[in-house]
Design an enzyme around this catalytic site. Structure first.
Site, PDB file in Angstrom:
ATOM      1  N   ASP A   1       0.822  -1.202   0.000  1.00 42.33           N
ATOM      2  CA  ASP A   1       0.000   0.000   0.000  1.00 42.33           C
ATOM      3  C   ASP A   1       0.864   1.264   0.000  1.00 42.33           C
ATOM      4  O   ASP A   1       1.600   1.513   0.952  1.00 42.33           O
ATOM      5  CB  ASP A   1      -0.879  -0.036   1.260  1.00 42.33           C
ATOM      6  CG  ASP A   1      -2.071   0.885   1.180  1.00 42.33           C
ATOM      7  OD1 ASP A   1      -2.019   1.865   0.425  1.00 42.33           O
ATOM      8  OD2 ASP A   1      -3.064   0.625   1.878  1.00 42.33           O
ATOM      9  N   ASP A   2       0.783   2.044  -1.073  1.00 41.83           N
ATOM     10  CA  ASP A   2       1.483   3.336  -1.183  1.00 41.83           C
ATOM     11  C   ASP A   2       2.991   3.190  -1.375  1.00 41.83           C
ATOM     12  O   ASP A   2       3.750   4.076  -0.969  1.00 41.83           O
ATOM     13  CB  ASP A   2       1.235   4.215   0.053  1.00 41.83           C
ATOM     14  CG  ASP A   2      -0.136   4.875   0.055  1.00 41.83           C
ATOM     15  OD1 ASP A   2      -0.926   4.605  -0.862  1.00 41.83           O
ATOM     16  OD2 ASP A   2      -0.418   5.658   0.982  1.00 41.83           O
TER      17      ASP A   2
ATOM     18  N   ARG B   1      -7.694  -2.162  -5.474  1.00 42.10           N
ATOM     19  CA  ARG B   1      -8.148  -3.397  -4.827  1.00 42.10           C
ATOM     20  C   ARG B   1      -9.348  -3.983  -5.560  1.00 42.10           C
ATOM     21  O   ARG B   1      -9.453  -5.201  -5.748  1.00 42.10           O
ATOM     22  CB  ARG B   1      -8.467  -3.106  -3.358  1.00 42.10           C
ATOM     23  CG  ARG B   1      -7.232  -2.878  -2.545  1.00 42.10           C
ATOM     24  CD  ARG B   1      -7.465  -2.139  -1.226  1.00 42.10           C
ATOM     25  NE  ARG B   1      -6.220  -1.463  -0.885  1.00 42.10           N
ATOM     26  CZ  ARG B   1      -5.192  -2.060  -0.287  1.00 42.10           C
ATOM     27  NH1 ARG B   1      -5.281  -3.323   0.087  1.00 42.10           N
ATOM     28  NH2 ARG B   1      -4.071  -1.407  -0.055  1.00 42.10           N
TER      29      ARG B   1
ATOM     30  N   LYS C   1      -5.692  -5.795   4.611  1.00 41.76           N
ATOM     31  CA  LYS C   1      -6.581  -4.650   4.380  1.00 41.76           C
ATOM     32  C   LYS C   1      -7.568  -4.966   3.262  1.00 41.76           C
ATOM     33  O   LYS C   1      -7.168  -5.255   2.140  1.00 41.76           O
ATOM     34  CB  LYS C   1      -5.722  -3.428   4.017  1.00 41.76           C
ATOM     35  CG  LYS C   1      -6.506  -2.170   3.695  1.00 41.76           C
ATOM     36  CD  LYS C   1      -5.548  -1.028   3.388  1.00 41.76           C
ATOM     37  CE  LYS C   1      -6.283   0.207   2.906  1.00 41.76           C
ATOM     38  NZ  LYS C   1      -5.370   1.337   2.638  1.00 41.76           N
TER      39      LYS C   1
ATOM     40  N   LYS D   1       0.569   9.127  -6.327  1.00 42.12           N
ATOM     41  CA  LYS D   1      -0.740   8.574  -5.992  1.00 42.12           C
ATOM     42  C   LYS D   1      -1.840   9.586  -6.312  1.00 42.12           C
ATOM     43  O   LYS D   1      -1.643  10.785  -6.130  1.00 42.12           O
ATOM     44  CB  LYS D   1      -0.744   8.238  -4.491  1.00 42.12           C
ATOM     45  CG  LYS D   1      -2.069   7.820  -3.902  1.00 42.12           C
ATOM     46  CD  LYS D   1      -1.938   7.618  -2.411  1.00 42.12           C
ATOM     47  CE  LYS D   1      -3.257   7.236  -1.768  1.00 42.12           C
ATOM     48  NZ  LYS D   1      -3.125   7.016  -0.313  1.00 42.12           N
TER      49      LYS D   1
ATOM     50  N   CYS E   1      -5.923   3.501  -3.751  1.00 36.65           N
ATOM     51  CA  CYS E   1      -6.137   2.326  -2.914  1.00 36.65           C
ATOM     52  C   CYS E   1      -7.357   1.487  -3.299  1.00 36.65           C
ATOM     53  O   CYS E   1      -7.249   0.373  -3.795  1.00 36.65           O
ATOM     54  CB  CYS E   1      -6.253   2.789  -1.473  1.00 36.65           C
ATOM     55  SG  CYS E   1      -6.692   1.521  -0.315  1.00 36.65           S
TER      56      CYS E   1
ATOM     57  N   HIS F   1       1.554   2.375   4.125  1.00 28.48           N
ATOM     58  CA  HIS F   1       0.584   3.472   4.174  1.00 28.48           C
ATOM     59  C   HIS F   1       0.690   4.224   5.506  1.00 28.48           C
ATOM     60  O   HIS F   1       1.046   3.631   6.519  1.00 28.48           O
ATOM     61  CB  HIS F   1      -0.819   2.886   4.008  1.00 28.48           C
ATOM     62  CG  HIS F   1      -1.913   3.871   3.759  1.00 28.48           C
ATOM     63  ND1 HIS F   1      -2.434   4.665   4.757  1.00 28.48           N
ATOM     64  CD2 HIS F   1      -2.598   4.174   2.627  1.00 28.48           C
ATOM     65  CE1 HIS F   1      -3.411   5.419   4.243  1.00 28.48           C
ATOM     66  NE2 HIS F   1      -3.524   5.147   2.960  1.00 28.48           N
TER      67      HIS F   1
ATOM     68  N   ASP G   1      -0.523  -0.822  -4.812  1.00 24.29           N
ATOM     69  CA  ASP G   1      -1.826  -0.307  -5.251  1.00 24.29           C
ATOM     70  C   ASP G   1      -1.753   1.060  -5.917  1.00 24.29           C
ATOM     71  O   ASP G   1      -2.689   1.471  -6.589  1.00 24.29           O
ATOM     72  CB  ASP G   1      -2.819  -0.275  -4.078  1.00 24.29           C
ATOM     73  CG  ASP G   1      -2.406   0.672  -2.955  1.00 24.29           C
ATOM     74  OD1 ASP G   1      -1.262   1.174  -2.971  1.00 24.29           O
ATOM     75  OD2 ASP G   1      -3.233   0.899  -2.056  1.00 24.29           O
ATOM     76  N   ASN G   2      -0.672   1.783  -5.725  1.00 25.27           N
ATOM     77  CA  ASN G   2      -0.482   3.073  -6.403  1.00 25.27           C
ATOM     78  C   ASN G   2       0.957   3.519  -6.198  1.00 25.27           C
ATOM     79  O   ASN G   2       1.746   2.834  -5.538  1.00 25.27           O
ATOM     80  CB  ASN G   2      -1.449   4.154  -5.889  1.00 25.27           C
ATOM     81  CG  ASN G   2      -1.568   4.241  -4.385  1.00 25.27           C
ATOM     82  OD1 ASN G   2      -2.633   3.928  -3.825  1.00 25.27           O
ATOM     83  ND2 ASN G   2      -0.504   4.637  -3.709  1.00 25.27           N
TER      84      ASN G   2
ATOM     85  N   HIS H   1     -10.978  -3.022   2.350  1.00 28.23           N
ATOM     86  CA  HIS H   1     -11.234  -1.695   1.784  1.00 28.23           C
ATOM     87  C   HIS H   1     -12.001  -1.698   0.467  1.00 28.23           C
ATOM     88  O   HIS H   1     -11.754  -0.880  -0.421  1.00 28.23           O
ATOM     89  CB  HIS H   1      -9.925  -0.919   1.640  1.00 28.23           C
ATOM     90  CG  HIS H   1     -10.081   0.540   1.966  1.00 28.23           C
ATOM     91  ND1 HIS H   1      -9.136   1.487   1.655  1.00 28.23           N
ATOM     92  CD2 HIS H   1     -11.084   1.219   2.595  1.00 28.23           C
ATOM     93  CE1 HIS H   1      -9.538   2.678   2.067  1.00 28.23           C
ATOM     94  NE2 HIS H   1     -10.721   2.544   2.646  1.00 28.23           N
TER      95      HIS H   1
END
Length: 523
Positions: free
Chosen positions: A19-20, A61, A116, A354, A57, A205, A311-312, A118
């Site tokens: 994540d991130d 997903r 996670k 992002k 995010c 993240h 994710d980004n 989300h």
């Protein structure tokens, strides 16, 4: 002796989503943060140079889980629900999709999710009711320790207390997701089933948190500043063969102060921010080492396909200032955001971040490991063809021998848009015929072959030839009107098909590209 499942015809599959994480944050993608375990996966496997996410995010997903574009899955933005009249913006996975778990269950797989989620748990969409046999998940992220206000855990669909005896004492989420993934794999082995593990980390993240003794290992290492580290990563990427040396490094974001203009106190703060981030990434790498070790101990590693993506791109939120709050920065009570300066380093060699559809926002590391399936002479090499996060479902379905359905639970299912990457993993060519598209917060792009048409919200379209200019420095739209018009028409058709709508909020600007170009021209 561990049970040996090498004779199992179908491979096990692990999909790791972080994540991130910026494109260059891993050692095997040019970074200086020690990531030996992930680097070893790349050395024994394959690295994508052109793997793309969905810019943010929740959309990424949704695309990973369903194999369709985020809007088609009902998550065109984030978790807000705009109502039935806005089907692309319901904030949860809709019933016109199947998840990778629902798909692989039909092929006899034991399906597992940790981490996670989300994609709509407040609306009743959970791992437990979208195909996962076993799960330990958080509805969203935003924590690392059990005493954080955002920490809420669900075990197989039921709320579990953070201090439950079923959980390790004083757990750290990055370790927890891996530990329970391995625990659930034991059940798959007992049932003699191939398994799918979707391991969705909330690291790295914000709010960035890690054991303080691990943060201290990195204190003082970033005092040279973000400009030097960015150039250093760029040079390493060229040396690795990851990027073409003809792709020039974009000008540094002029919204970020030059390192030499900062006071000693400010330098100490930003050094500390990056030290915390490095500790989070380092601990993430340790968890991947624990995963591989566990798979080997169970005798299933060699027949397991591991896919690793983000994710980004790097996260510049909330501003160039970052966030540095708490008596002990990096502990469970602090609030730490990396900020634009170090996010600029994370996205090397690209610009933007992002949220955005220039390369810095949508380009991710992409690693695949498969000891039994990757040819020895291919191990450690690069795959330069375009791949997208929607391709993951088609890829795992191909490995599993699962047939994508036209209907599921009496609902008509949206056809998948992804293509299987299995041919690339096996050393063959991939004949991608359709473009890849993006839309998020009014930021948009279309990629067809080497041509990318892109515009941030309120901007005019730009056209880049990514074969010659992956870092998007030369807009060639005036020289190629036919190509640009073709891509515009394709984009508009897609935009209508997926029920996308204009972004109602203000543009989110993190990079003043026009100012950067002027500054670059002066230099």
């Amino acid at each position: 002796m561990p049970l040996n499942l090498f004779s199992q015809s179908k491979p096990n599959i692990v999909v790791v989503l972080v994540d991130d994480m910026g494109y260059s944050d891993l050692g095997c993608y040019g970074g200086e943060i020690p990531t030996p375990n992930i680097d070893q996966l790349a050395k024994d496997g394959l690295r994508f140079t052109n793997f793309y996410n969905a810019a943010r995010c929740c959309p990424s997903r949704a695309a990973l889980l369903t194999g369709v574009y985020p809007h088609q899955a009902g998550i065109g933005h984030m978790m807000e629900d705009k109502g039935e009249e806005h089907p692309a913006y319901r904030g949860h996975l809709n019933k016109q999709t199947v998840t990778i778990a629902e798909l692989l269950k039909s092929a006899g797989y034991f399906t597992i999710m940790t981490g996670k989620w989300h994609v709509g748990q407040p609306k009743g969409v959970t791992p437990a009711n979208r195909g996962f046999d076993r799960s330990l998940n958080a509805p969203a992220g935003g924590f690392y320790y059990g005493d954080h206000q955002n920490a809420r855990l669900f075990l197989n669909g039921q709320r579990i207390q953070n201090d439950s005896p079923e959980l390790p004492k004083n757990w750290y989420s990055t370790d927890l997701w891996t530990a329970f993934g391995l625990k659930f794999i034991d059940q798959a082995v007992e049932e003699k089933k191939p398994f799918l593990l979707y391991l969705a980390h909330n690291a790295p993240h914000f709010p960035l948190q890690a054991p303080l003794e691990e943060i201290e290992k990195f204190r003082g290492k970033y005092r040279e500043g973000w400009e030097k580290f960015r150039k250093r990563r760029y040079q390493k990427q060229i040396e690795l063969g990851l990027i073409d040396p003809s792709w020039k490094l974009p000008p540094f974001n002029p919204n970020v102060p030059k390192w030499d203009s900062l006071s000693e106190q400010e330098k100490d703060k930003y050094d500390h921010l990056m030290a915390i981030y490095a500790a989070v990434v380092s601990r993430l790498d340790k968890s991947i080492g624990d995963l591989v070790k566990g798979l080997k101990e169970k005798g299933v590693y060699d027949n397991t396909v591991i896919l690793f993506v983000s994710d980004n791109g790097g996260n510049p939120e909330p501003s160039a200032e970052g966030r540095y709050q708490g008596e002990n920065p990096g502990d469970s009570k602090s609030s730490i955001f990396l900020g634009q300066g170090w996010a600029e380093v994370g996205c090397t060699p690209f610009w933007s971040y992002k949220h955005h559809t220039h390369e810095g926002g949508i380009s991710t590391a992409g690693i695949v490991s498969w000891p039994n399936g990757i040819k020895p002479d291919k191990k450690g090499t690069f795959i330069n063809e375009t791949a997208h996060i929607t391709d993951i479902l088609a890829t795992v379905a191909d490995f599993a021998g699962a047939k994508y359905p036209e209907t599921y639970n009496e609902n008509k299912i949206t056809p998948t848009v992804g293509v299987s990457l299995k041919p690339l993993i096996e050393g063959k060519k991939l004949n991608r015929k359709k473009p890849v598209y993006w839309e998020h917060e009014g930021n948009k792009a279309i990629l067809l072959d080497e041509w990318k048409l892109v515009a941030e919200n309120k901007e005019n379209w730009q056209l880049y030839n990514l074969k010659n200019d992956r870092t998007e420095l030369k807009n060639v739209i005036e020289d190629n009107p036919k190509i640009a018009n073709k891509l515009k028409d394709l984009y508009q058709d897609w935009y209508k098909k997926i029920n996308a709508e204009p972004w109602e909020g203000n543009p989110i600007w993190f990079y003043d590209y026009e100012k950067a170009k002027e500054e670059n021209a002066r230099n």
